[in-house]
Enzyme design. Sequence first.
Site, mmCIF file in Angstrom:
data_model
loop_
_atom_site.group_PDB
_atom_site.id
_atom_site.type_symbol
_atom_site.label_atom_id
_atom_site.label_comp_id
_atom_site.label_asym_id
_atom_site.label_seq_id
_atom_site.Cartn_x
_atom_site.Cartn_y
_atom_site.Cartn_z
ATOM 1 N N LYS A 150 -28.258 7.159 -8.507
ATOM 2 C CA LYS A 150 -29.194 8.228 -8.226
ATOM 3 C C LYS A 150 -29.133 9.283 -9.333
ATOM 4 O O LYS A 150 -28.116 9.292 -10.043
ATOM 5 C CB LYS A 150 -28.914 8.841 -6.860
ATOM 6 C CG LYS A 150 -27.597 9.625 -6.795
ATOM 7 C CD LYS A 150 -27.403 10.228 -5.447
ATOM 8 C CE LYS A 150 -27.980 11.607 -5.360
ATOM 9 N NZ LYS A 150 -27.053 12.688 -5.711
ATOM 10 N N ASP A 179 -27.056 4.222 -2.861
ATOM 11 C CA ASP A 179 -26.879 5.502 -2.164
ATOM 12 C C ASP A 179 -25.474 5.385 -1.584
ATOM 13 O O ASP A 179 -25.258 4.656 -0.607
ATOM 14 C CB ASP A 179 -27.911 5.657 -1.044
ATOM 15 C CG ASP A 179 -27.728 6.962 -0.295
ATOM 16 O OD1 ASP A 179 -26.597 7.481 -0.245
ATOM 17 O OD2 ASP A 179 -28.710 7.475 0.257
ATOM 18 N N HIS A 180 -24.508 6.072 -2.199
ATOM 19 C CA HIS A 180 -23.120 5.743 -1.847
ATOM 20 C C HIS A 180 -22.798 6.057 -0.386
ATOM 21 O O HIS A 180 -21.842 5.525 0.163
ATOM 22 C CB HIS A 180 -22.125 6.406 -2.814
ATOM 23 C CG HIS A 180 -21.858 7.839 -2.551
ATOM 24 N ND1 HIS A 180 -22.710 8.837 -2.931
ATOM 25 C CD2 HIS A 180 -20.832 8.453 -1.924
ATOM 26 C CE1 HIS A 180 -22.203 10.008 -2.559
ATOM 27 N NE2 HIS A 180 -21.060 9.796 -1.951
ATOM 28 N N GLU A 218 -20.048 20.734 2.339
ATOM 29 C CA GLU A 218 -19.107 20.554 1.231
ATOM 30 C C GLU A 218 -18.431 21.874 0.926
ATOM 31 O O GLU A 218 -19.076 22.925 0.942
ATOM 32 C CB GLU A 218 -19.840 20.059 -0.008
ATOM 33 C CG GLU A 218 -20.383 18.671 0.161
ATOM 34 C CD GLU A 218 -20.942 18.142 -1.142
ATOM 35 O OE1 GLU A 218 -20.162 17.559 -1.903
ATOM 36 O OE2 GLU A 218 -22.131 18.348 -1.396
ATOM 37 N N HIS A 242 -28.927 10.756 1.012
ATOM 38 C CA HIS A 242 -27.851 10.599 2.009
ATOM 39 C C HIS A 242 -28.270 11.040 3.422
ATOM 40 O O HIS A 242 -28.039 10.331 4.392
ATOM 41 C CB HIS A 242 -26.616 11.404 1.607
ATOM 42 C CG HIS A 242 -26.210 11.225 0.177
ATOM 43 N ND1 HIS A 242 -26.315 10.028 -0.467
ATOM 44 C CD2 HIS A 242 -25.699 12.097 -0.727
ATOM 45 C CE1 HIS A 242 -25.877 10.164 -1.716
ATOM 46 N NE2 HIS A 242 -25.504 11.416 -1.892
HETATM 47 C C1 BG6 Z 1 -23.585 13.108 -4.403
HETATM 48 C C2 BG6 Z 1 -24.166 14.449 -4.743
HETATM 49 O O1 BG6 Z 1 -24.593 12.144 -4.293
HETATM 50 O O2 BG6 Z 1 -22.870 13.206 -3.180
HETATM 51 C C3 BG6 Z 1 -23.078 15.490 -4.826
HETATM 52 O O3 BG6 Z 1 -24.847 14.371 -5.981
HETATM 53 C C4 BG6 Z 1 -22.248 15.504 -3.576
HETATM 54 O O4 BG6 Z 1 -23.621 16.788 -5.059
HETATM 55 C C5 BG6 Z 1 -21.782 14.111 -3.215
HETATM 56 O O5 BG6 Z 1 -21.136 16.344 -3.794
HETATM 57 C C6 BG6 Z 1 -21.123 14.082 -1.852
HETATM 58 O O6 BG6 Z 1 -20.519 12.843 -1.650
HETATM 59 P P1 BG6 Z 1 -19.228 12.675 -0.725
HETATM 60 O O7 BG6 Z 1 -19.006 11.216 -0.689
HETATM 61 O O8 BG6 Z 1 -18.134 13.434 -1.395
HETATM 62 O O9 BG6 Z 1 -19.593 13.265 0.601
#
Ligand code: BG6
Length: 483
Positions: A150, A179-180, A218, A242
Site C-alpha cells: 500500500k 493489506d497487512h 495507535e 485496514h
Molecule cells: C500501516 C499504516 O498500514 O499500518 C501505519 O501506514 C500504521 O500508519 C500501521 O501505523 C498500523 O499497523 P499495526 O499492525 O501496527 O496495527
Amino acid sequence: MQIGESTTVVIFGASGDLTSRKLIPALYSLYRKNRLPGNFRIVGYSRSSLTDEEFRDRVQAVENGRDCEPSHAGQWTEFSQMIHYHSGSFTDEGGFKAFDERLKGYEKGNTNRLYYLATPPQLFTSIVGNLGRTGMVREDGSWRRVVIEKPFGRDLQSAHELNHTLHHDLDEGQIYRIDHYLGKETVQNVMVFRFANAIFEPIWNRNYIDNVQITVAEQLDVGHRAGYFDQSGVLRDMFQNHMIQMLALVAMEPPSSFEADAIRNEKVKLFSAIRPISDEMVSQETVRAQYEGYRKAEGIPADSETATYAALRLHIDNWRWKGVPFYLRSGKALQKKTSEIIIQFREPPHVMFPLPQGYTITSNMLALRVQPDEGIHLRFEAKVPDTAADMRSVNMDFRYADSFGGCSIPEAYERLLYDALNGDASLFTRSDGIEKEWQFIDPIIRGWESKHAPKLATYKRGTWGPKEADKFLARDGRQWLTV
Ligand code: BG6
C-alpha cells in the site's frame, strides 16, 4: 502445502525499513518452520550500492527473534546464505535485463518468482512495466506473482489507472494487493468465529445488534513518516484499507466456500451496500482531528490541515444491517495501542427484576480483540451472590496466549508471504475491491476539502482523541466502548 521446488523472492525497495522490519523476519520464520521450498533464494533490489554481505548485515537484526522463541543461533547463518542483493535503477529496462540474467544464474532452470514491490508507490508502474517488457512476468512452466504494498492509489481515479496499467502486463490472478491487517490471526478469526460456530450468526443482525464499533488506536505519532503521512492523512492511511476490511469481515454475508473469489465477492457486495457519505452529510457523519503539536513536527507545514484522527458513522443498506450504525475510529498519538471490534447488543426487551434505583441493565457486549492481548470477550449480566437480584457485568474471556501459548500468533507478513507463495489470494484485495474501497473514501476526503467540512478538532497526545468524537456518539445516546 505444496510450494514449487525452485523459488525466488525478489524484493524491490529492499534497502527500506519494511524489508528488515517485516519481510526478512517473516521469511526467516517460514524458513525455521520448514515452510520454504528447498531450493529458495531472496534477492533484494534497490538503488543503494551494497554487497550481498552488507545487505545481509543490514537485515541481520532479526537473528534474535522474539523473546519467547527458542534460541536459533546458527540457523541465521544458514538462512542468510540464501539472501543476495542487486543494486539497480527502477526505471532502466536494460538494468532489468541484466538483473534477469543474474537471477537466472542463481536459478539454473525452471523457477517460480514472487516479486514484492516494497517501494514508494510512484515506482509501481515503472517496475511492473519493466518486468513486463523484459518478459520477467511471463509464466512459462513456472509462476510469476507480484505483491503490491500500500498505498494502492491515492483516490479512485489513480487506483483505477493503476489497476489498468498493471493489467497491461499481468493477469489479475498474478497480482497480490497487500493489506497487512488481513494477515493478522485475529482478523482472520472473525470469519471462523462467525461461520464456524452456530450460535452467533443467528443473532448477527439488526434484530439483536444495537451498534458496532471498530477502533484502531495507535500510541505512536507520525514520527519519521511525517512527509508521507501529511500527504495521506488518516483516512487514506488507515480507513481506506485496514478499517474497511475489518468492517467487511464483520458485516459481510457468509461466503459459500473458503475460495478466494467467494470471499472477495461477498466483500465487494458489502462495500457496495455502504451508504455513501455526501459532502452535505460529512459534518454529521464524521469527526476529523489533529493531535496537538503535530504541526511542529519536522516536515509538517505549520498550517497543515491533515487529520491524524477520524471517527465515522456508517450505515449499511441491506436487510441484515438496516438501521445499525457502525462507528469507526482511528488515530495516532492516542493513549495506547489497541485494535478491537465491539459488538453491542440490544437491551433485553423487558426487565422483570426489581432493579435498585438508577440501575439499568448493561447490554451484552462482544469484544473481538485484534491486538494486543488478542482474544474474545463476552460481557453479560450476572447475579451478585448473596443478594436478592443485584446484578453486575462480568466477562467470559478467551485469550490466545492462554489457549494456544504465548508465541502462537505469527506476524501478519509471515502469513501473507506464505499465502502469496502458495497462490492463495483470499487475504489479498482484488481490483474491484480496492476500487470499491476508494469509492467509499473519496467522497469523505472531498467533503473534508469542501465548505461542508467539519471543523478540524484537536486532541492532546495520550488521550482517547478529541471530545468531539465523544459528543458524536453521545448525540446518538451511545458511548465508545472498550474491553
Ligand atoms: C500501516 C499504516 O498500514 O499500518 C501505519 O501506514 C500504521 O500508519 C500501521 O501505523 C498500523 O499497523 P499495526 O499492525 O501496527 O496495527
